[in-house]
Design a protein around this motif. Structure first.
Motif, PDB file in Angstrom:
ATOM      1  N   VAL A 174       0.836  -1.207   0.000  1.00 18.57           N
ATOM      2  CA  VAL A 174       0.000   0.000   0.000  1.00 18.57           C
ATOM      3  C   VAL A 174       0.870   1.256   0.000  1.00 18.57           C
ATOM      4  CG1 VAL A 174      -1.688   1.333   1.323  1.00 18.57           C
ATOM      5  CG2 VAL A 174      -1.950  -1.148   1.110  1.00 18.57           C
ATOM      6  N   GLU A 175       1.903   1.251   0.841  1.00 14.09           N
ATOM      7  CA  GLU A 175       2.790   2.415   0.908  1.00 14.09           C
ATOM      8  C   GLU A 175       3.472   2.663  -0.437  1.00 14.09           C
ATOM      9  OE1 GLU A 175       4.136   2.707   5.589  1.00 14.09           O
ATOM     10  OE2 GLU A 175       5.233   1.345   4.259  1.00 14.09           O
ATOM     11  N   GLY A 176       3.804   1.587  -1.161  1.00 10.87           N
ATOM     12  CA  GLY A 176       4.402   1.746  -2.476  1.00 10.87           C
ATOM     13  C   GLY A 176       3.445   2.422  -3.444  1.00 10.87           C
ATOM     14  N   VAL A 234      -6.824   8.865  -1.019  1.00  8.72           N
ATOM     15  CA  VAL A 234      -8.150   8.746  -0.405  1.00  8.72           C
ATOM     16  C   VAL A 234      -8.005   8.710   1.119  1.00  8.72           C
ATOM     17  CG1 VAL A 234     -10.164   7.229  -0.170  1.00  8.72           C
ATOM     18  CG2 VAL A 234      -9.068   7.521  -2.415  1.00  8.72           C
ATOM     19  N   PRO A 235      -8.753   9.543   1.854  1.00 13.06           N
ATOM     20  CA  PRO A 235      -8.615   9.607   3.316  1.00 13.06           C
ATOM     21  C   PRO A 235      -8.757   8.251   4.001  1.00 13.06           C
ATOM     22  CG  PRO A 235      -9.949  11.423   2.536  1.00 13.06           C
ATOM     23  CD  PRO A 235      -9.703  10.539   1.348  1.00 13.06           C
ATOM     24  N   LEU A 236      -9.607   7.380   3.468  1.00 11.99           N
ATOM     25  CA  LEU A 236      -9.807   6.071   4.072  1.00 11.99           C
ATOM     26  C   LEU A 236      -8.519   5.249   4.067  1.00 11.99           C
ATOM     27  CD1 LEU A 236     -12.050   4.501   5.415  1.00 11.99           C
ATOM     28  CD2 LEU A 236     -12.648   3.530   3.194  1.00 11.99           C
ATOM     29  N   VAL A 237      -7.711   5.432   3.025  1.00  8.22           N
ATOM     30  CA  VAL A 237      -6.427   4.726   2.930  1.00  8.22           C
ATOM     31  C   VAL A 237      -5.473   5.237   4.004  1.00  8.22           C
ATOM     32  CG1 VAL A 237      -4.411   4.285   1.469  1.00  8.22           C
ATOM     33  CG2 VAL A 237      -6.706   4.257   0.473  1.00  8.22           C
ATOM     34  N   GLU A 238      -5.458   6.553   4.196  1.00  5.03           N
ATOM     35  CA  GLU A 238      -4.589   7.126   5.223  1.00  5.03           C
ATOM     36  C   GLU A 238      -5.020   6.668   6.615  1.00  5.03           C
ATOM     37  OE1 GLU A 238      -4.842  11.301   4.406  1.00  5.03           O
ATOM     38  OE2 GLU A 238      -3.181  11.233   2.977  1.00  5.03           O
ATOM     39  N   THR A 239      -6.334   6.576   6.835  1.00  3.81           N
ATOM     40  CA  THR A 239      -6.844   6.081   8.113  1.00  3.81           C
ATOM     41  C   THR A 239      -6.412   4.628   8.340  1.00  3.81           C
ATOM     42  OG1 THR A 239      -8.775   7.537   8.016  1.00  3.81           O
ATOM     43  CG2 THR A 239      -8.933   5.619   9.466  1.00  3.81           C
ATOM     44  N   ASN A 265      -8.499  -8.344  10.849  1.00 10.95           N
ATOM     45  CA  ASN A 265      -9.555  -7.415  10.434  1.00 10.95           C
ATOM     46  C   ASN A 265      -9.002  -6.323   9.521  1.00 10.95           C
ATOM     47  OD1 ASN A 265     -11.503  -8.797  11.871  1.00 10.95           O
ATOM     48  ND2 ASN A 265     -11.401  -7.470  13.660  1.00 10.95           N
ATOM     49  N   LEU A 266      -7.805  -5.844   9.817  1.00  9.16           N
ATOM     50  CA  LEU A 266      -7.179  -4.838   8.963  1.00  9.16           C
ATOM     51  C   LEU A 266      -6.874  -5.407   7.582  1.00  9.16           C
ATOM     52  CD1 LEU A 266      -4.825  -3.078  11.538  1.00  9.16           C
ATOM     53  CD2 LEU A 266      -6.656  -1.991  10.231  1.00  9.16           C
ATOM     54  N   GLN A 267      -6.478  -6.664   7.545  1.00 12.80           N
ATOM     55  CA  GLN A 267      -6.266  -7.332   6.258  1.00 12.80           C
ATOM     56  C   GLN A 267      -7.577  -7.400   5.477  1.00 12.80           C
ATOM     57  OE1 GLN A 267      -3.065  -7.694   5.106  1.00 12.80           O
ATOM     58  NE2 GLN A 267      -2.894  -9.904   5.219  1.00 12.80           N
ATOM     59  N   ASP A 268      -8.657  -7.741   6.168  1.00 14.30           N
ATOM     60  CA  ASP A 268      -9.971  -7.797   5.524  1.00 14.30           C
ATOM     61  C   ASP A 268     -10.395  -6.414   5.044  1.00 14.30           C
ATOM     62  OD1 ASP A 268     -10.051 -10.498   6.072  1.00 14.30           O
ATOM     63  OD2 ASP A 268     -11.308 -10.283   7.862  1.00 14.30           O
ATOM     64  N   ASP A 269     -10.129  -5.389   5.874  1.00 16.13           N
ATOM     65  CA  ASP A 269     -10.492  -4.024   5.507  1.00 16.13           C
ATOM     66  C   ASP A 269      -9.751  -3.577   4.250  1.00 16.13           C
ATOM     67  OD1 ASP A 269     -12.144  -3.904   7.679  1.00 16.13           O
ATOM     68  OD2 ASP A 269     -10.770  -2.765   8.937  1.00 16.13           O
ATOM     69  N   TYR A 270      -8.507  -4.021   4.117  1.00 17.00           N
ATOM     70  CA  TYR A 270      -7.725  -3.655   2.930  1.00 17.00           C
ATOM     71  C   TYR A 270      -8.420  -4.111   1.658  1.00 17.00           C
ATOM     72  CZ  TYR A 270      -4.249  -4.050  -0.756  1.00 17.00           C
ATOM     73  OH  TYR A 270      -3.599  -3.978  -1.960  1.00 17.00           O
ATOM     74  N   GLY A 271      -9.095  -5.251   1.739  1.00 12.36           N
ATOM     75  CA  GLY A 271      -9.776  -5.787   0.563  1.00 12.36           C
ATOM     76  C   GLY A 271     -10.941  -4.948   0.095  1.00 12.36           C
ATOM     77  N   ILE A 272     -11.448  -4.031   0.948  1.00 18.02           N
ATOM     78  CA  ILE A 272     -12.597  -3.206   0.554  1.00 18.02           C
ATOM     79  C   ILE A 272     -12.235  -1.723   0.439  1.00 18.02           C
ATOM     80  CG2 ILE A 272     -14.247  -4.790   1.604  1.00 18.02           C
ATOM     81  CD1 ILE A 272     -14.478  -2.854   3.955  1.00 18.02           C
ATOM     82  N   LEU A 273     -10.950  -1.420   0.491  1.00 14.95           N
ATOM     83  CA  LEU A 273     -10.546  -0.013   0.402  1.00 14.95           C
ATOM     84  C   LEU A 273     -10.860   0.581  -0.965  1.00 14.95           C
ATOM     85  CD1 LEU A 273      -7.106   0.167   2.246  1.00 14.95           C
ATOM     86  CD2 LEU A 273      -9.292   1.096   2.988  1.00 14.95           C
TER      87      LEU A 273
END
Length: 205
Positions: free
Chosen positions: A26-28, A41-46, A94-102
């Motif tokens: 993601v950082e890349g 996108v702000p959601l990505v920064e969060t 959960n964070l891994q799962d959240d990444y899938g819907i970013l």
């Protein structure tokens, strides 16, 4: 000296590694987007902030993990660490799962001469709505909560979200019966009970 590593700590280290790999990716993408003057996108920064927070907690917990591995911790301390490791691993999963819907990492930078067909604020709002909807669906599937609420000002889309959740819950066959009633002021409990009974095919006496 032999290592004493329980399943909870092994799972935590696995989830930590998976999350770190995802974060690097993601950082890349974020760095590449910024080089192109795109808007993150702000959601990505969060999401990145949440990942940094759990990784900092992991770093602080590392000495305890090493003590357990070397067999230096007492049984009581080892039990406490197991509970902590289980909770941290769940957060990382959960964070891994959240990444899938970013969705999108960034949006193209817009010149002042260009008027977007969909305002950026609306795009962000739709992303946040999707994010929270997915969170509610995940909680429903886990069946750990008896009650959840969707709050917000009038017109922000609470009813639409509730209807989407109902539809998806019905499609996923999460419950035997699913119904919805409108609650307004003043609250009429008799009406609410009657409507719920009708939805469930029951008769109140």
């Amino acid at each position: 000296m032999a290592e004493f590593v329980g399943p909870a700590i092994e799972n935590l280290e696995k989830e930590a590694k998976n999350l770190d790999n995802t974060k690097v990716g993601v950082e890349g993408k974020v760095d590449a987007a910024r080089r192109n003057n795109e808007v993150i996108v702000p959601l990505v920064e969060t999401w990145l902030d949440d990942v940094n927070e759990i990784q900092a907690e992991m770093t602080a917990t590392e000495p305890e993990i090493q003590n357990v591995k070397s067999g230096c911790q007492a049984i009581k301390s080892r039990f406490s660490l197991t509970k902590k490791a289980t909770k941290m691993a769940e957060t990382m999963k959960n964070l891994q799962d959240d990444y899938g819907i970013l969705g999108q990492i960034s949006l193209p930078a817009l010149s002042t001469a260009m008027a977007p067909s969909i305002p950026l604020g609306q795009i962000y709002e739709l992303q946040f709505r999707k994010y929270f909807e997915e969170g509610i669906m995940r909680t429903l599937r886990e069946k750990k909560e008896r009650m959840m609420g969707i709050g917000g000002l009038g017109g922000v889309g609470k009813t639409i979200m509730a209807k989407n959740i109902m539809r998806r819950a019905r499609e996923d066959d999460l419950f035997d019966e699913i119904g919805m009633v409108v609650v307004c002021q003043p609250v009429d409990m008799s009406r609410i009970q009657k409507e719920m009974a009708e939805l469930l095919g029951l008769e109140l006496k």
